[in-house]
Design an enzyme around this catalytic site. Structure first.
Site, mmCIF file in Angstrom:
data_model
loop_
_atom_site.group_PDB
_atom_site.id
_atom_site.type_symbol
_atom_site.label_atom_id
_atom_site.label_comp_id
_atom_site.label_asym_id
_atom_site.label_seq_id
_atom_site.Cartn_x
_atom_site.Cartn_y
_atom_site.Cartn_z
ATOM 1 N N GLY A 1 14.722 -41.650 -104.056
ATOM 2 C CA GLY A 1 15.590 -42.409 -104.940
ATOM 3 C C GLY A 1 17.165 -42.866 -104.424
ATOM 4 O O GLY A 1 17.826 -43.465 -105.110
ATOM 5 N N ASP B 1 13.781 -51.960 -83.522
ATOM 6 C CA ASP B 1 12.842 -50.882 -83.394
ATOM 7 C C ASP B 1 11.605 -51.004 -82.518
ATOM 8 O O ASP B 1 11.347 -51.937 -82.270
ATOM 9 C CB ASP B 1 12.149 -50.594 -84.883
ATOM 10 C CG ASP B 1 11.089 -49.473 -85.097
ATOM 11 O OD1 ASP B 1 11.382 -48.291 -84.807
ATOM 12 O OD2 ASP B 1 9.673 -49.668 -85.438
ATOM 13 N N ASN C 1 21.669 -41.251 -104.260
ATOM 14 C CA ASN C 1 21.208 -42.356 -105.330
ATOM 15 C C ASN C 1 22.400 -42.471 -106.430
ATOM 16 O O ASN C 1 22.851 -41.915 -107.236
ATOM 17 C CB ASN C 1 20.280 -41.345 -106.303
ATOM 18 C CG ASN C 1 19.179 -42.216 -107.317
ATOM 19 O OD1 ASN C 1 19.795 -43.333 -107.375
ATOM 20 N ND2 ASN C 1 18.482 -41.706 -107.453
ATOM 21 N N ASP D 1 19.911 -45.421 -102.378
ATOM 22 C CA ASP D 1 19.859 -46.653 -102.569
ATOM 23 C C ASP D 1 21.008 -47.135 -102.125
ATOM 24 O O ASP D 1 22.117 -46.278 -101.761
ATOM 25 C CB ASP D 1 19.703 -47.238 -104.039
ATOM 26 C CG ASP D 1 20.441 -46.377 -104.893
ATOM 27 O OD1 ASP D 1 21.842 -46.009 -104.679
ATOM 28 O OD2 ASP D 1 20.194 -46.414 -106.325
ATOM 29 N N GLU E 1 15.575 -49.773 -79.148
ATOM 30 C CA GLU E 1 14.681 -48.460 -79.094
ATOM 31 C C GLU E 1 13.732 -48.412 -77.748
ATOM 32 O O GLU E 1 12.740 -49.199 -78.102
ATOM 33 C CB GLU E 1 14.330 -47.985 -80.298
ATOM 34 C CG GLU E 1 13.717 -46.916 -80.259
ATOM 35 C CD GLU E 1 12.718 -46.293 -81.301
ATOM 36 O OE1 GLU E 1 12.522 -45.140 -81.512
ATOM 37 O OE2 GLU E 1 12.087 -47.316 -81.706
ATOM 38 N N ASN F 1 16.920 -47.951 -110.769
ATOM 39 C CA ASN F 1 16.008 -48.607 -109.700
ATOM 40 C C ASN F 1 14.913 -47.832 -109.062
ATOM 41 O O ASN F 1 14.364 -47.895 -107.911
ATOM 42 C CB ASN F 1 16.903 -49.576 -108.740
ATOM 43 C CG ASN F 1 17.723 -48.834 -107.883
ATOM 44 O OD1 ASN F 1 17.702 -47.501 -107.742
ATOM 45 N ND2 ASN F 1 18.601 -49.477 -107.190
ATOM 46 N N ASP F 2 15.285 -46.496 -109.459
ATOM 47 C CA ASP F 2 14.204 -45.466 -108.635
ATOM 48 C C ASP F 2 12.841 -45.681 -108.845
ATOM 49 O O ASP F 2 11.855 -45.677 -107.675
ATOM 50 C CB ASP F 2 14.394 -44.070 -109.287
ATOM 51 C CG ASP F 2 15.624 -43.297 -109.287
ATOM 52 O OD1 ASP F 2 16.635 -44.184 -108.444
ATOM 53 O OD2 ASP F 2 15.989 -42.330 -109.775
#
Length: 663
Positions: A207, A374, A182, A209, A403, A187-188
């Site tokens: 949190g 993905d 973090n 980032d 994947e 910006n949490d």
């Protein structure tokens, strides 16, 4: 470059007025704006900008605004041709196809008007004139409004097309951004986003980032990693369990709890300064149920199963089964993972275009060195062929890894470009995740050694490499974000961990290491993904609950420090001998519980790597490997620099993987 690229994501609109061209002042939509649901009387444009000089001269803009489906579209720029304007089932979308093959970079002004309006002055400078909407059951209510908006065509970087993607000389560090570090506590939590930080919740946001990754690029580069793959960081405006990133609600915006689009560009730039590339995790198969498309769907067939949840069968074998019933293919491809992940219908050509252009946009905008896709095979097969072909046309040396979670190498190989296939399917996908090799390694280290178990699993799996178009371009890994940590898979046995890490960092392919694997992170009492993706020690200083800091080594146990150094040593070997790891692999069939393989450059540069793996104490005569060693005189053990002759007999301790540099 960060500021300039961030500036690209600014699309200006004129507020509409009734029965006349709008004259209100321009307003700006910034890169850091919150959810992009269009305000009444505005238009959202996707992609938010484009570039001249791309391989394909066409770009299709998706316009979203109130009752725009019946509008006529014109543009004020010479050299820009409007090829088509199409409305689908929603009254609030238009798809505008531009031919910009003869266009110069600069600002375009688009005008949307009603049929009844006099548009002759507007269209005076429009080479194609105004294009009338073609409809497929669009709502006819237009409210007699006019819209005007600007759009930017940027000059393409002269070296963009020739960018070099990740390859076998690289090593990838996989990060769960929310759990790594973090760097910006401000910006949490962000207004309007319901899933707030709660580090006590294993499935909640913690949190981490973009700033946290940037702050620790030195650690990543110093360890020897040359690529970073993060789990998705696009907006996930979901009520809960949003931290993982796989429920996209905006394909063009970084989630503000991670940072901004400009922050993402800064990450790419600063990583590049340290010799580290950025691989973006892209989701083509599904969206999050909080996406605007679930409130205002462009067409009735945009979401599979008419927008209703029908679970996928997960039977990927149906795509290859010669005895298959067609409904089984549909059950696999069209089904949803969970109710909160609506499944996209890539057979819709406008949705396909949207996803193709989105991938190109991020490569260009953020300077990516690669893409990880993905749940690759769950998307429509025909679409995947077009998607890969278009990306590789724009970026011939880019790398993209799909994947495909199967331990059957025949199915894995099917998707890689150049592989032998049972049908005429065309794939331009350069790389695939090598799940078969991961399964073989864990079996090899957990089974008793016998004629058909143990280390023979590795040998037999690698012997199927004839199926692949390019086995050295497969992404290999001891573990990842969706499975138990390798230390846990191997019973928290550090010797087995060492064998696994040594193997994956020296065998053929491109190694990927999940953050924390280098310090023996584990999940001994739970297989919950939130536990597997635990916080990286030292990454959460704002409310630290531990004296351990893996970035500095403070508080690590002796075993954890040793493991970290072992990974660093093996990665340094890869950096010191890049041509060796870009070259070929040769191996001897396991004999008396010993498996030995070699790595050497395609053009002999005087060095070779030899790795010997054994589970029981063993005496090994190097003379057995005379075919490989005949041109060399000595082998230096990597761990302690002890030098041996190429005819010596070695005594190897049990559960060991010993690396030698042969000269």
């Amino acid at each position: 470059m960060g500021a300039s690229r961030a500036g690209l994501l600014r699309t200006r609109f004129l507020q509409p007025s009734s029965l006349q061209i709008a004259t209100a002042a321009l307003f700006t939509v910034s890169a850091s704006t919150l959810p992009v649901y269009a305000a009444k009387g505005s238009i959202d444009v996707y992609p938010p900008n484009w570039w001249v000089g791309m391989e394909s001269p066409l770009v299709e803009l998706m316009l979203h605004g109130d009752n725009i489906a019946n509008k006529k579209v014109s543009v004020n720029r010479e050299g820009v041709v409007i090829n088509a304007v199409t409305a689908l089932d929603s009254p609030n979308y238009l798809f505008v196809t531009l031919d910009i093959s003869n266009a110069a970079s600069g600002e375009l002004i688009f005008t949307l008007t009603d049929d009844a309006e006099n548009t002759s002055n507007i269209n005076a400078n429009n080479e194609a004139g105004s294009a009338k909407v073609s409809h497929s059951s669009a709502n006819s209510s237009s409210n007699l409004l006019s819209y005007e908006f600007s759009y930017e065509l940027q000059p393409r970087d002269s070296e963009s097309k020739s960018r070099e993607g990740f390859s076998a000389k690289d090593a990838i560090y996989l990060i769960t951004p929310d759990r790594f570090a973090n760097g910006d506590s401000s910006n949490d939590d962000v207004a309007g986003y319901r899933d707030i930080v709660d580090r006590s919740n294993k499935g909640g946001r913690h949190g981490g980032d973009i700033k946290g990754i940037i702050d620790n690029l030195g650690y990543i580069a110093d360890m020897g990693f040359t690529q970073i793959w993060t789990m998705p960081m696009l907006e996930n405006a979901m009520a809960k369990y949003s931290y993982h990133g796989y429920s996209t609600t905006d394909f063009y915006q970084i989630d503000p709890r991670f940072g901004t689009n400009a922050d993402y560009v800064t990450l790419s730039e600063k990583a590049n300064e340290q010799g580290v590339g950025i691989i973006m995790d892209m989701v083509l198969n599904h969206i999050g149920s909080g996406h605007l498309w679930m409130e205002d769907t462009p067409s009735d067939d945009w979401i599979n199963n008419e927008g209703n949840f029908v679970a996928t069968t997960h039977k990927r074998e149906s795509l290859h089964d010669p005895h298959v019933i067609e409904s089984d293919i549909e059950g696999f491809s069209d089904g949803w993972f969970v109710p909160t992940m609506p499944d996209l219908n890539q057979k819709n050509p406008h949705l396909a275009n949207y996803l193709i252009q989105n991938a190109i946009w991020w490569v260009e905008f953020a300077g990516l060195s690669g893409i990880r896709v993905d749940t690759y095979s769950y998307s429509d097969k025909g679409f995947l062929s077009k998607w890969t072909a278009r990306l590789m046309s724009e970026y011939p040396s880019l790398n993209i890894v799909g994947e495909e979670w199967t331990i059957n190498p025949a199915i894995t190989a099917y998707w890689q470009a150049g592989s032998h296939r049972h049908d005429e399917y065309v794939s331009a996908l350069p790389s695939v995740m090598d799940f078969p090799l991961q399964a073989a390694l864990t079996s090899a280290l957990t089974q008793e050694e016998s004629w058909n178990t143990g280390l023979g699993n590795i040998y037999e799996t690698l012997a199927t490499d004839f199926l692949y178009g390019d086995p050295n371009n497969l992404v290999i890994f001891p573990d990842n974000h969706d499975m138990s940590r390798i230390f846990t898979q191997l019973g928290h046995d550090i010797d087995k961990w060492n064998m696994a890490m040594t193997f994956f960092l020296t065998t053929r392919g491109i190694p990927q290491v999940f953050y924390g694997t280098e310090i023996l992170m584990a999940n001994p009492d739970s297989s919950d993904h939130g536990i597997i993706r635990s916080d990286f020690p030292g990454g959460f200083k704002q409310n630290s609950d531990s004296a351990v800091n893996a970035f500095t080594g403070e508080g690590l146990s002796q075993d954890e420090r040793w493991a970290q150094q072992r990974v660093k040593t093996l990665l340094a070997l890869r950096q010191n001998y890049p041509n060796v790891f870009m070259g070929e692999m040769k191996h001897y069939a396991p004999h008396d519980g010993v498996y030995t393989y070699f790595r050497r450059a395609e053009e002999d540069d005087g060095s070779m790597i030899m790795v010997i793996m054994n589970k029981q104490e063993a005496k090994v005569s190097l003379a057995r490997y005379s075919t490989m060693l005949s041109k060399y005189t000595q082998a230096t053990r990597l761990s302690d620099k002890t030098v041996f002759g190429v005819d010596d007999t070695l005594t190897l301790p049990p559960m060991s993987a010993t690396v030698f540099v042969v000269n």
